[in-house]
Scaffold this motif. Structure first.
Motif, short mmCIF file in Angstrom:
data_model
loop_
_atom_site.label_atom_id
_atom_site.label_comp_id
_atom_site.label_asym_id
_atom_site.label_seq_id
_atom_site.Cartn_x
_atom_site.Cartn_y
_atom_site.Cartn_z
N GLU A 1 2.01 16.30 -6.07
CA GLU A 1 1.65 15.75 -4.76
C GLU A 1 0.15 15.48 -4.68
O GLU A 1 -0.66 16.34 -5.04
CB GLU A 1 2.07 16.71 -3.65
CG GLU A 1 1.99 16.08 -2.27
CD GLU A 1 2.71 16.93 -1.22
OE1 GLU A 1 3.39 16.33 -0.39
OE2 GLU A 1 2.57 18.17 -1.25
N ALA B 1 -4.91 14.04 -0.61
CA ALA B 1 -6.04 13.32 -0.02
C ALA B 1 -6.89 12.77 -1.15
O ALA B 1 -6.70 13.11 -2.32
CB ALA B 1 -6.84 14.25 0.89
N LEU C 1 -4.20 1.43 -1.72
CA LEU C 1 -4.32 2.22 -0.49
C LEU C 1 -4.74 1.30 0.66
O LEU C 1 -5.57 0.41 0.48
CB LEU C 1 -5.36 3.32 -0.66
CG LEU C 1 -5.03 4.39 -1.72
CD1 LEU C 1 -6.22 5.32 -1.92
CD2 LEU C 1 -3.79 5.19 -1.32
N GLY C 2 -4.16 1.54 1.82
CA GLY C 2 -4.69 0.94 3.05
C GLY C 2 -4.22 -0.46 3.39
O GLY C 2 -4.16 -0.82 4.54
N GLN C 3 -3.93 -1.28 2.38
CA GLN C 3 -3.61 -2.68 2.67
C GLN C 3 -2.87 -3.28 1.47
O GLN C 3 -2.96 -2.75 0.36
CB GLN C 3 -4.91 -3.47 2.90
CG GLN C 3 -5.83 -3.43 1.68
CD GLN C 3 -7.23 -3.97 1.95
OE1 GLN C 3 -7.81 -3.70 2.98
NE2 GLN C 3 -7.77 -4.74 1.02
N TRP D 1 -8.48 2.41 -4.61
CA TRP D 1 -7.13 2.56 -5.17
C TRP D 1 -7.09 3.78 -6.06
O TRP D 1 -8.13 4.33 -6.42
CB TRP D 1 -6.69 1.27 -5.87
CG TRP D 1 -7.54 0.82 -7.01
CD1 TRP D 1 -8.84 0.40 -6.97
CD2 TRP D 1 -7.14 0.72 -8.38
NE1 TRP D 1 -9.26 0.04 -8.22
CE2 TRP D 1 -8.24 0.23 -9.11
CE3 TRP D 1 -5.94 0.98 -9.07
CZ2 TRP D 1 -8.19 0.00 -10.48
CZ3 TRP D 1 -5.89 0.75 -10.43
CH2 TRP D 1 -7.01 0.27 -11.13
N LEU E 1 1.18 11.62 -1.10
CA LEU E 1 1.98 10.78 -1.98
C LEU E 1 2.60 11.66 -3.06
O LEU E 1 1.91 12.47 -3.68
CB LEU E 1 1.06 9.74 -2.60
CG LEU E 1 1.61 8.83 -3.69
CD1 LEU E 1 2.63 7.86 -3.11
CD2 LEU E 1 0.46 8.04 -4.33
N PRO F 1 0.82 -1.22 0.00
CA PRO F 1 0.00 0.00 0.00
C PRO F 1 0.85 1.27 0.00
O PRO F 1 1.94 1.30 0.57
CB PRO F 1 -0.80 -0.11 1.30
CG PRO F 1 0.05 -0.97 2.18
CD PRO F 1 0.77 -1.93 1.29
N SER F 2 0.33 2.32 -0.64
CA SER F 2 0.93 3.65 -0.57
C SER F 2 0.20 4.46 0.49
O SER F 2 -0.95 4.16 0.83
CB SER F 2 0.79 4.36 -1.92
OG SER F 2 1.48 3.65 -2.92
N ARG F 3 0.87 5.47 1.00
CA ARG F 3 0.23 6.34 1.98
C ARG F 3 0.13 7.75 1.43
O ARG F 3 1.02 8.22 0.71
CB ARG F 3 1.07 6.39 3.25
CG ARG F 3 1.00 5.08 4.00
CD ARG F 3 1.60 5.23 5.37
NE ARG F 3 1.59 3.92 6.02
CZ ARG F 3 1.98 3.72 7.26
NH1 ARG F 3 2.41 4.73 7.99
NH2 ARG F 3 1.94 2.51 7.78
N LEU F 4 -0.93 8.42 1.83
CA LEU F 4 -1.10 9.83 1.47
C LEU F 4 -0.55 10.69 2.60
O LEU F 4 -0.65 10.30 3.76
CB LEU F 4 -2.59 10.12 1.24
CG LEU F 4 -3.25 9.28 0.14
CD1 LEU F 4 -4.71 9.65 0.03
CD2 LEU F 4 -2.55 9.47 -1.18
#
Lengths: 172, 172
Positions: free
Chosen positions: A167, A170, A139-141, A99, A76, A71-74
């Motif tokens: 960038e 959100a 996202l998230g997992q 996603w 980003l 997962p990526s984090r925001l």
């Protein structure tokens, strides 16, 4: 001489993923509009032929794979884009959450034309041949995606760095 | 003369879905074993080429669709099976829960050879051409499935009723 203060990165807004909004880049693979027909005695709605597969150039064939993405984090940063010059590439999330999709039109990469879309867990996309896109953003997992792309000889990947990162802050 | 008491239906046990168990029927489309390679700077594991698409007979082509299936409830009676004589057919759940697969080998339908498998939300399957299978069985909620099958002319659907129904009582 004092360094000038860092300029904030350009913010990339996130749009909802719809067929209309995504048309410059390819297909949304999802149930939308009226079903094309019903099946299984009325228990299933069929939305037929939702992606244009374009994988046969230079002796290519369709190839079905699974990609398991960390997962990526925001927030980003978007620093690079890739494209597949001789084949379409479809992604669909399996048992995953929301996603993100980041895409730019085919042709010379124009970072001002980059757009971001938030996809639901039941929406896939098919990038048209040559369309610029960011590598998978789960996202998230940890998330599995089914991929339909081109197998075969030939150079089918270009990666290009952006002149400066964008960038995503959100999901909205 | 009194009616004889109803004979209980033959119970169909449910097995876990694994590549080995499903081999007589086709491919499991899922991450399993070691990845074939890594992508996206190590952030993604790629399990490449997990389904044999067999859709080009009689001028066919691959077709990507979405099927939205109403959920089934357990216990469930299996009363009929279908097959596609001139094309493979793959299903993968998008944002869905667990689902059930019921299959029997290609050739004359033998109801004693029918087997049932419980699939995870990140497991798809690809039925080999001619393999008998039950229409989609989603569990718990309305569920969208990505389908890769054959588009084209030609008669590609056979449906056959079982001499007597089988019953799936529970997921294990």
């Amino acid at each position: 001489m004092a360094a000038s203060p860092a300029r904030p990165l350009r913010r990339l807004p996130v749009e909802p993923l719809t067929r209309e909004a995504f048309r410059p880049f390819g297909d949304v693979i999802a149930a939308s509009g009226a079903p094309d027909h019903w099946a299984n005695g009325g228990a299933a709605e069929v939305f037929r032929d939702r992606a244009v597969l374009d994988v046969e150039a230079e002796g290519g064939r369709p190839c079905v794979s699974i990609v398991r993405a960390a997962p990526s984090r925001l927030p980003l940063q978007i620093r690079l884009m890739e494209r597949h010059p001789i084949g379409s590439q479809a992604f669909a999330p399996l048992g995953a959450g929301a996603w993100l999709i980041v895409a730019a039109p085919a042709g010379p990469l124009d970072s001002r034309a980059i757009r971001a879309f938030a996809a639901a867990p039941n929406q896939g996309v098919n990038y048209r041949r040559g369309v610029w896109h960011h590598p998978l953003i789960a996202l998230g997992q940890v998330s599995d995606f089914l991929v339909i792309d081109r197998a075969g000889d030939g150079e089918n990947l270009t990666i290009e760095s952006l002149p400066e990162p964008l960038e995503i802050l959100a999901l909205e």
